[in-house]
Design an enzyme around this catalytic site. Structure first.
Site, PDB file in Angstrom:
ATOM      1  N   THR A 133      17.964  13.942  59.428  1.00 35.38           N
ATOM      2  CA  THR A 133      18.313  13.975  58.002  1.00 35.38           C
ATOM      3  C   THR A 133      17.885  12.701  57.275  1.00 35.38           C
ATOM      4  OG1 THR A 133      20.217  13.917  56.510  1.00 35.38           O
ATOM      5  CG2 THR A 133      20.608  13.145  58.725  1.00 35.38           C
ATOM      6  N   ASP A 134      17.708  12.806  55.965  1.00 35.18           N
ATOM      7  CA  ASP A 134      17.379  11.609  55.173  1.00 35.18           C
ATOM      8  C   ASP A 134      18.565  10.649  55.071  1.00 35.18           C
ATOM      9  OD1 ASP A 134      19.000  13.051  53.422  1.00 35.18           O
ATOM     10  OD2 ASP A 134      17.552  13.099  51.774  1.00 35.18           O
ATOM     11  N   GLU A 135      19.782  11.144  55.418  1.00 35.19           N
ATOM     12  CA  GLU A 135      20.969  10.287  55.257  1.00 35.19           C
ATOM     13  C   GLU A 135      20.947   9.075  56.182  1.00 35.19           C
ATOM     14  OE1 GLU A 135      24.741  12.120  54.755  1.00 35.19           O
ATOM     15  OE2 GLU A 135      23.920  13.863  53.732  1.00 35.19           O
ATOM     16  N   TYR A 158      28.967  10.831  59.735  1.00 34.43           N
ATOM     17  CA  TYR A 158      27.919  11.837  60.017  1.00 34.43           C
ATOM     18  C   TYR A 158      26.554  11.171  60.141  1.00 34.43           C
ATOM     19  CZ  TYR A 158      24.227  15.178  58.811  1.00 34.43           C
ATOM     20  OH  TYR A 158      23.053  15.892  58.797  1.00 34.43           O
ATOM     21  N   LYS A 162      23.920  10.826  63.356  1.00 33.61           N
ATOM     22  CA  LYS A 162      22.533  11.319  63.343  1.00 33.61           C
ATOM     23  C   LYS A 162      21.565  10.155  63.601  1.00 33.61           C
ATOM     24  CE  LYS A 162      21.099  14.921  62.542  1.00 33.61           C
ATOM     25  NZ  LYS A 162      20.842  16.112  63.405  1.00 33.61           N
TER      26      LYS A 162
HETATM   27  P1  NAD Z   1      25.117  23.985  60.325  1.00 36.40           P
HETATM   28  O1  NAD Z   1      26.396  23.222  60.372  1.00 36.40           O
HETATM   29  O2  NAD Z   1      24.968  25.106  59.364  1.00 36.40           O
HETATM   30  O3  NAD Z   1      24.794  24.584  61.783  1.00 36.40           O
HETATM   31  C1  NAD Z   1      24.972  23.844  62.948  1.00 36.40           C
HETATM   32  C2  NAD Z   1      24.909  24.790  64.135  1.00 36.40           C
HETATM   33  O4  NAD Z   1      25.088  24.002  65.342  1.00 36.40           O
HETATM   34  C3  NAD Z   1      26.004  25.860  64.133  1.00 36.40           C
HETATM   35  O5  NAD Z   1      25.451  27.129  64.425  1.00 36.40           O
HETATM   36  C4  NAD Z   1      26.960  25.400  65.237  1.00 36.40           C
HETATM   37  O6  NAD Z   1      27.627  26.477  65.881  1.00 36.40           O
HETATM   38  C5  NAD Z   1      26.006  24.671  66.182  1.00 36.40           C
HETATM   39  N1  NAD Z   1      26.715  23.670  67.000  1.00 36.40           N
HETATM   40  C6  NAD Z   1      27.580  22.717  66.552  1.00 36.40           C
HETATM   41  N2  NAD Z   1      28.069  22.004  67.596  1.00 36.40           N
HETATM   42  C7  NAD Z   1      27.473  22.495  68.716  1.00 36.40           C
HETATM   43  C8  NAD Z   1      27.557  22.170  70.096  1.00 36.40           C
HETATM   44  N3  NAD Z   1      28.379  21.193  70.538  1.00 36.40           N
HETATM   45  N4  NAD Z   1      26.800  22.869  70.966  1.00 36.40           N
HETATM   46  C9  NAD Z   1      25.985  23.867  70.538  1.00 36.40           C
HETATM   47  N5  NAD Z   1      25.883  24.239  69.251  1.00 36.40           N
HETATM   48  C10 NAD Z   1      26.621  23.547  68.341  1.00 36.40           C
HETATM   49  O7  NAD Z   1      23.986  22.880  60.126  1.00 36.40           O
HETATM   50  P2  NAD Z   1      22.639  22.922  59.244  1.00 36.40           P
HETATM   51  O8  NAD Z   1      22.971  22.566  57.858  1.00 36.40           O
HETATM   52  O9  NAD Z   1      21.926  24.176  59.540  1.00 36.40           O
HETATM   53  O10 NAD Z   1      21.852  21.697  59.887  1.00 36.40           O
HETATM   54  C11 NAD Z   1      21.037  21.878  61.040  1.00 36.40           C
HETATM   55  C12 NAD Z   1      20.410  20.539  61.414  1.00 36.40           C
HETATM   56  O11 NAD Z   1      19.612  20.065  60.333  1.00 36.40           O
HETATM   57  C13 NAD Z   1      21.438  19.446  61.707  1.00 36.40           C
HETATM   58  O12 NAD Z   1      20.955  18.678  62.786  1.00 36.40           O
HETATM   59  C14 NAD Z   1      21.476  18.623  60.424  1.00 36.40           C
HETATM   60  O13 NAD Z   1      21.809  17.286  60.706  1.00 36.40           O
HETATM   61  C15 NAD Z   1      20.040  18.754  59.956  1.00 36.40           C
HETATM   62  N6  NAD Z   1      19.829  18.663  58.503  1.00 36.40           N
HETATM   63  C16 NAD Z   1      20.578  19.425  57.638  1.00 36.40           C
HETATM   64  C17 NAD Z   1      20.302  19.365  56.267  1.00 36.40           C
HETATM   65  C18 NAD Z   1      21.072  20.210  55.273  1.00 36.40           C
HETATM   66  O14 NAD Z   1      20.916  20.025  54.069  1.00 36.40           O
HETATM   67  N7  NAD Z   1      21.893  21.152  55.702  1.00 36.40           N
HETATM   68  C19 NAD Z   1      19.300  18.516  55.786  1.00 36.40           C
HETATM   69  C20 NAD Z   1      18.580  17.731  56.696  1.00 36.40           C
HETATM   70  C21 NAD Z   1      18.842  17.826  58.056  1.00 36.40           C
HETATM   71  O1  DAU Z   2      20.577  14.919  52.705  1.00 38.67           O
HETATM   72  C1  DAU Z   2      20.671  15.787  53.799  1.00 38.67           C
HETATM   73  C2  DAU Z   2      22.123  16.132  54.050  1.00 38.67           C
HETATM   74  O2  DAU Z   2      22.536  16.977  52.968  1.00 38.67           O
HETATM   75  C3  DAU Z   2      22.352  16.816  55.388  1.00 38.67           C
HETATM   76  O3  DAU Z   2      22.018  15.929  56.422  1.00 38.67           O
HETATM   77  C4  DAU Z   2      23.811  17.258  55.534  1.00 38.67           C
HETATM   78  O4  DAU Z   2      23.977  17.985  56.740  1.00 38.67           O
HETATM   79  C5  DAU Z   2      24.159  18.149  54.356  1.00 38.67           C
HETATM   80  O5  DAU Z   2      25.534  18.502  54.421  1.00 38.67           O
HETATM   81  C6  DAU Z   2      23.866  17.449  53.025  1.00 38.67           C
HETATM   82  O6  DAU Z   2      24.792  16.342  52.801  1.00 38.67           O
HETATM   83  P1  DAU Z   2      25.491  16.076  51.376  1.00 38.67           P
HETATM   84  O7  DAU Z   2      26.726  15.318  51.596  1.00 38.67           O
HETATM   85  O8  DAU Z   2      24.510  15.563  50.396  1.00 38.67           O
HETATM   86  O9  DAU Z   2      25.799  17.628  50.963  1.00 38.67           O
HETATM   87  P2  DAU Z   2      27.100  18.306  50.273  1.00 38.67           P
HETATM   88  O10 DAU Z   2      26.705  19.721  49.959  1.00 38.67           O
HETATM   89  O11 DAU Z   2      28.333  18.091  51.064  1.00 38.67           O
HETATM   90  O12 DAU Z   2      27.256  17.491  48.918  1.00 38.67           O
HETATM   91  C7  DAU Z   2      26.198  17.431  47.958  1.00 38.67           C
HETATM   92  C8  DAU Z   2      26.670  16.523  46.825  1.00 38.67           C
HETATM   93  O13 DAU Z   2      27.720  17.196  46.121  1.00 38.67           O
HETATM   94  C9  DAU Z   2      27.249  15.216  47.300  1.00 38.67           C
HETATM   95  O14 DAU Z   2      26.908  14.180  46.394  1.00 38.67           O
HETATM   96  C10 DAU Z   2      28.767  15.448  47.269  1.00 38.67           C
HETATM   97  C11 DAU Z   2      28.933  16.429  46.124  1.00 38.67           C
HETATM   98  N1  DAU Z   2      30.063  17.397  46.263  1.00 38.67           N
HETATM   99  C12 DAU Z   2      30.136  18.120  47.418  1.00 38.67           C
HETATM  100  C13 DAU Z   2      31.157  19.020  47.615  1.00 38.67           C
HETATM  101  C14 DAU Z   2      31.264  19.809  48.905  1.00 38.67           C
HETATM  102  C15 DAU Z   2      30.978  17.576  45.239  1.00 38.67           C
HETATM  103  O15 DAU Z   2      30.877  16.940  44.164  1.00 38.67           O
HETATM  104  N2  DAU Z   2      31.994  18.471  45.427  1.00 38.67           N
HETATM  105  C16 DAU Z   2      32.138  19.194  46.577  1.00 38.67           C
HETATM  106  O16 DAU Z   2      33.110  19.991  46.682  1.00 38.67           O
END
Ligand code: NAD
Ligand code: DAU
Length: 352
Positions: A133-135, A158, A162
């Site tokens: 992730t970019d975080e 988190y 990562k």
């Molecule tokens: P998600 O939370 O929707 O899915 C995570 C999956 O991992 C789920 O299906 C869960 O059951 C599985 N999992 C969790 N713990 C586990 C364990 N101990 N063993 C096996 N499986 C397990 O996540 P996502 O949003 O699809 O993100 C997927 C990946 O991409 C993550 O590594 C996240 O850090 C990365 N990522 C997410 C975003 C985003 O915006 N969502 C952006 C950049 C990177």
């Molecule tokens: O940047 C990549 C990341 O983006 C991934 O690595 C993470 O897995 C993914 O969850 C996401 O993280 P964020 O914290 O940016 O996403 P989230 O949807 O939780 O929040 C987006 C923005 O909205 C953030 O600034 C917090 C704000 N927010 C979020 C929620 C859930 C609110 O204002 N209210 C809310 O209820």
């Protein structure tokens, strides 16, 4: 084409389900093994369309259980890994950091150890692809973009977990010569995202006329990419990425939260036949997230130039498709918001 045996972790989650679908459909000669623990975020309903494909196998397992991970590598002889499984929600990491250390750090090291053991003596044709992730780069305050060589500066439990997993990937490449590649992506949106994340949570609340909890002043900036475009980028990095390299993935698409929320509100008003401005009345400013990162912004020039990837969708089109998907899949939403979800919502939002 070489027959490959590819382990994709987290394929029942949001991004993983789109990656599994793309690989199963596009590469009939590969066998795709989807390993997932099926936590609250994992849902096999996300991938019913490919569950009977001849080149697909689902494995329910926990990455933290090293013995079963080693056994699975021996049984299936994986030659590549695309590692997406993780605990992924920042707010949950603030409540329970240790769970993030277990899955994101220990789970990743368990996978690396299993690959090291199976692949020792012959690393030809092997690949461990870590999806990050970019975080990990921290928070931008004074303009600029995250580049692949931006120093790590994670700010939440988190992102610290990562970042740690990314360090282990590079350490295993350096020490044991495991062929690795990494990518760090910005915020994804689209179908099948669990409604703890901003966009699906707000779509669901608008539909149910519930308050929209905006953290702080809504001034934080995120850089949004449609999930299918992330899956396409993962395909490119897997097939064309250089060993040992990192690729940043993003759509040059920054929005303050409040501006994004207003787009969601007006899209929902239009789709639901409500008066313009109706959904915006649900906006409620609440206590900010602890340690809330101000801005993320990815410079995606490397993957665009080196691998020829680019986003396929404009943001307005992506949001439109996303809202349509949630409105047309109310049963999916009802199922994932039944059970423990109400308790989660109360714990997270009741006292904000
Ligand atoms: P998600 O939370 O929707 O899915 C995570 C999956 O991992 C789920 O299906 C869960 O059951 C599985 N999992 C969790 N713990 C586990 C364990 N101990 N063993 C096996 N499986 C397990 O996540 P996502 O949003 O699809 O993100 C997927 C990946 O991409 C993550 O590594 C996240 O850090 C990365 N990522 C997410 C975003 C985003 O915006 N969502 C952006 C950049 C990177
Ligand atoms: O940047 C990549 C990341 O983006 C991934 O690595 C993470 O897995 C993914 O969850 C996401 O993280 P964020 O914290 O940016 O996403 P989230 O949807 O939780 O929040 C987006 C923005 O909205 C953030 O600034 C917090 C704000 N927010 C979020 C929620 C859930 C609110 O204002 N209210 C809310 O209820």
């Amino acid at each position: 084409m070489t027959k490959r045996s590819i382990l994709i972790t987290g394929g029942a989650g949001f991004i993983g389900s789109h990656v599994v679908r793309l690989f199963v459909n596009k590469y009939p000669d590969y066998h795709i093994y989807n390993l997932d623990k099926l936590t609250y975020a994992g849902n096999l309903k996300n991938i019913t369309d490919i569950e009977n494909a001849p080149n697909y196998t689902f494995i329910k397992a926990d990455l933290v259980d090293a013995n079963s991970i080693n056994d699975l590598f021996n049984q299936y002889q994986f030659d590549s890994v695309i590692h997406l499984a993780a605990e992924s929600h920042v707010d949950r990491s603030i409540t329970n950091p240790l769970e993030f250390v277990m899955t994101n750090v220990v789970g990743t090291v368990n996978l690396l150890n299993a690959a090291k053991e199976l692949w020792k003596g012959n690393m030809d044709g092997k690949l461990f692809y870590h999806v990050s992730t970019d975080e990990v780069y921290g928070s931008l305050h004074d303009g600029g973009f995250f580049l692949e060589n931006t120093p790590y500066d994670p700010q939440s439990p988190y992102s610290a977990s990562k970042a740690s997993s990314d360090h282990f990937i590079r350490a295993y490449h350096n020490t044991y010569k495991i062929p690795v590649v990494l990518s760090n992506c910005s915020n994804n949106y689209g179908p099948n995202q669990f409604p703890e994340k901003l966009i699906p949570l707000f779509i669901n609340n608008i539909r149910n006329n519930k308050p929209l909890p905006v953290y702080g002043k809504g001034e934080n900036v995120r850089d949004w990419l449609y999930v299918v475009d992330h899956a396409r980028a993962i395909d490119d990095v897997f097939h064309k990425g250089a060993i040992g390299e990192t690729y940043n993935i993003g759509g040059f698409n920054e929005w303050t939260n409040i501006d994004l929320i207003k787009v969601i509100c007006s899209t929902m008003d239009r789709k639901l036949g409500r008066a313009e401005g109706e959904s915006e009345k649900l906006i409620t400013y609440v206590t900010d997230r602890a340690g809330h990162d101000l801005r993320y912004a990815i410079d995606a020039n490397k993957i665009m130039k080196d691998l020829g990837w680019e986003p396929s969708l404009q943001f307005e089109e992506g949001i439109d498709k996303t809202v349509d998907w949630y409105l047309n899949n109310q049963q999916w939403m009802d199922e994932v918001t039944s059970g423990d979800y109400a308790k989660y919502y109360d714990n997270m939002y009741a006292k904000r």
